[in-house]
Design a protein around this motif. Sequence first.
Motif, mmCIF file in Angstrom:
data_model
loop_
_atom_site.group_PDB
_atom_site.id
_atom_site.type_symbol
_atom_site.label_atom_id
_atom_site.label_comp_id
_atom_site.label_asym_id
_atom_site.label_seq_id
_atom_site.Cartn_x
_atom_site.Cartn_y
_atom_site.Cartn_z
ATOM 1 N N VAL A 1 -36.739 -28.322 41.081
ATOM 2 C CA VAL A 1 -36.566 -27.728 39.757
ATOM 3 C C VAL A 1 -37.539 -28.396 38.792
ATOM 4 O O VAL A 1 -37.547 -29.624 38.645
ATOM 5 N N HIS B 1 -33.881 -21.227 35.939
ATOM 6 C CA HIS B 1 -34.548 -22.393 36.502
ATOM 7 C C HIS B 1 -35.959 -22.003 36.923
ATOM 8 O O HIS B 1 -36.164 -20.933 37.519
ATOM 9 N N SER C 1 -35.165 -26.193 33.349
ATOM 10 C CA SER C 1 -33.931 -25.409 33.301
ATOM 11 C C SER C 1 -33.676 -24.991 31.861
ATOM 12 O O SER C 1 -33.801 -25.806 30.935
ATOM 13 N N ARG D 1 -28.088 -19.472 33.128
ATOM 14 C CA ARG D 1 -29.068 -20.515 33.375
ATOM 15 C C ARG D 1 -30.279 -19.939 34.106
ATOM 16 O O ARG D 1 -30.145 -19.144 35.050
ATOM 17 N N LEU E 1 -30.099 -26.286 43.775
ATOM 18 C CA LEU E 1 -30.179 -25.989 42.353
ATOM 19 C C LEU E 1 -29.125 -26.807 41.600
ATOM 20 O O LEU E 1 -28.075 -27.143 42.165
#
Length: 778
Positions: free
Chosen positions: A449, A436, A452, A434, A404
């Motif tokens: 990812v 994701h 985000s 945060r 991540l």
Amino acid sequence: MDDSIYDFERLEAKECRIAELEIQGAELEAIRNSSESQLAAAARRTRDLMEECAALRTRAHEHHTAVMRLQGQLAEAQEQVSAGKEAAEAAAACWRTREIRTDATLRQQSKLINLLQAKLEEANRKKCSLSKKLFGRSGRRPMVSPPLQKTNKELREEVERLRGRLAVTHDPMPAHTPKGDTAKKQTNGVQSIDMPDSTKHEPLKDESLQLVWPDSKREKIHATIEDGALLCSREKGGKIQAHLISPMPKACGLTQQEAQRAFTIRMEQESNPAEATAVCSSTEQRECLLSRLNATLSYSPQRLLALKTPPACAQSLAQQAVAIGCADGLHSLRGTVQLEWAPCAGGETGEAGYGAVTASAVAGGRVLFVRDGMLLHAAYTTMASALKRSESLRPVVDVSRVDLPDTGSVQLLHAINEEIPHGDACVAVATGRRVHVLCWDAAALNFKVLRSLTVDRPPHSLLLTNKALYIAGEKPFRVSLPNGTLETFGLHEPTIQAAAKKHSPPKAILLIRENPVEVLICYNECGIFVDKNGKRTRTEDAKWRNRVSQWAFSHPFLYNVSKDSITIIHINEEAYNAPPCTCDARSLTSNSSDCTAPECFRINVEDSALLGTTAEGVFLRSREGDEYNVLLVEGLLAMRSVGASVMSLDSVSLGALNSSTSSDESGEVKTEVVAVIEHDVSMENEPRTAFQADIKRRAAQLRKRQAEEAAAKEAKERRAIGDAITEILSSDVGPKKAESSASLSGFSSDTESDGKTYSIKSSNDLCAEMFARQVRFQ
């Protein structure tokens, strides 16, 4: 001379040394050539192995794609099989209805033929000659001809059959046919001298019952009552304690007479407790037993595992394959599961350790879980196989780490457990502020990812769907996938707007329905049902009766978990949906309408916490002393245990059932039924204006008026049923017609003067339909 000899010897020594060096150089050259050939062979072997590895990886990817496709085909086949079963059941029900109607028509025709034959015989007897009259044979007819007696007997049998059907529906039964009805004395009881007419009976110490098991096998037992429970003695020997579950029978294949004399019990066997239907020898015996038995609820949560450390999450992968995350690692129902790094897991090798597993989820063919703040994933089939193995076999699972962008620990995890197209979002995680969104990369065999986002505060809950991501932050947020912007959600609703102004964040966002989309935004005090645009889908809010800390939804039940209990709420189309307000005087206009209250079931659990959801219900944690139990709570079984109609809005009639019962395995788990019939006035918002107060007062008056009208209509329908039965029984002809009419008139008056109150769903519709469509007597 001596010097020349010495020089010659030195020269020979040097020549010998040169020869030796040349030989050694040749050997070294041969060794070098051999090493070069070996290195070339190793390089060729390495290239072959790399090509073979690439081919195997391609084949593995193809096999994975084929497996996912086969899983989808299997799901479709299962849906088709279930649809076929439903169609077969519907066809069988249709044929049974047609058979009943055909049988009723044949009965009607046979009775009509018998009646016409009797009329013809009576007409022939009236034509008598003068000689027959002179000799005294005056053509007298019998009082009731045999065909008419047969007709009257069949009529009464039909009425008794209808009464038997009505008895199965819990409704009060009409009075018996007055002709020749005399109360039979009880053969297995002792008459009491406390009453002069000796109509009161005391049960014998030893009762003879017949048990009907779910597989239709029958067994005779002798039962005695001890401490509100049945102590059953079998003919082969041995005694088993049984508890009353329901005063109604659940076994199939019982006749109407047996159904009126039966009730359901639970046999507390040591190996496996089972339910059975007990058939009494008479209705008096059944009433005596029911009055002395203490009813217990048939449902208690299933205890799966006992642990020394508190579990944090649970995920069901297959039958008997449950992954349970604890502070000391991952557990199954059979023991501990060891985690090892996969060979391609970023260079890490060896054991992955036994760190705390705090969350888990399933996304397609991968299982994700959070261990010590790291997001790990493993193959679904490998994990399911390891969870089914015994601890003595040392089950091991290869895991890989998901990289991540943030270094913070993962706090929330949510995934879509269905087949997702390649490249679409399937996992959402939160690390602090945060959030994701991840997708599966088949080429890299890992998650990557996709997006985000940053929110104003660490979210309390995440909800990921195929089209959007919902975030429970300071306010409810929504992000359209794949490229939508972060925007507030549902703030135009007054309740959500008031909560935002008071800085009361939503605690959970649950998906209630996918097509069309309906989500439930849960606050500490209530829940609001909205659509994908944030508009309200139900007229009323779901208000909690106690302080709720966790929420979960498994269709069609909502599970509210508090510190000491869990409440199961049946969510259907009518729940929390009041009828629209029209300005008619007969309409219901109230925010607390009784018709919107759903069916509820509450279980008291000490130190409860939500672990995860399954297709059948939820996993729950409870505490018993120093041990922690993992429980499986199934909403459908809980509702059925108290006779709740899961497919309709019929009221839950508790009858003789107690309000709570203790679990067999633990004294800490207690079950309590909550029939939500009256709205909790203390949870209503107080009227802020005189107009609102007037509306509430008018709504109360209208509800009272409608209840009175319903009671009057019910009484009228009851009288209509009595008249219909009276008309059927008055079809006798002959000299006894007057007596039958007189008896029936008394029966009708007794029926009209009966002061019992029938339930809303009583025998009205059933009896009227049977007389109008099936019997059709002339």
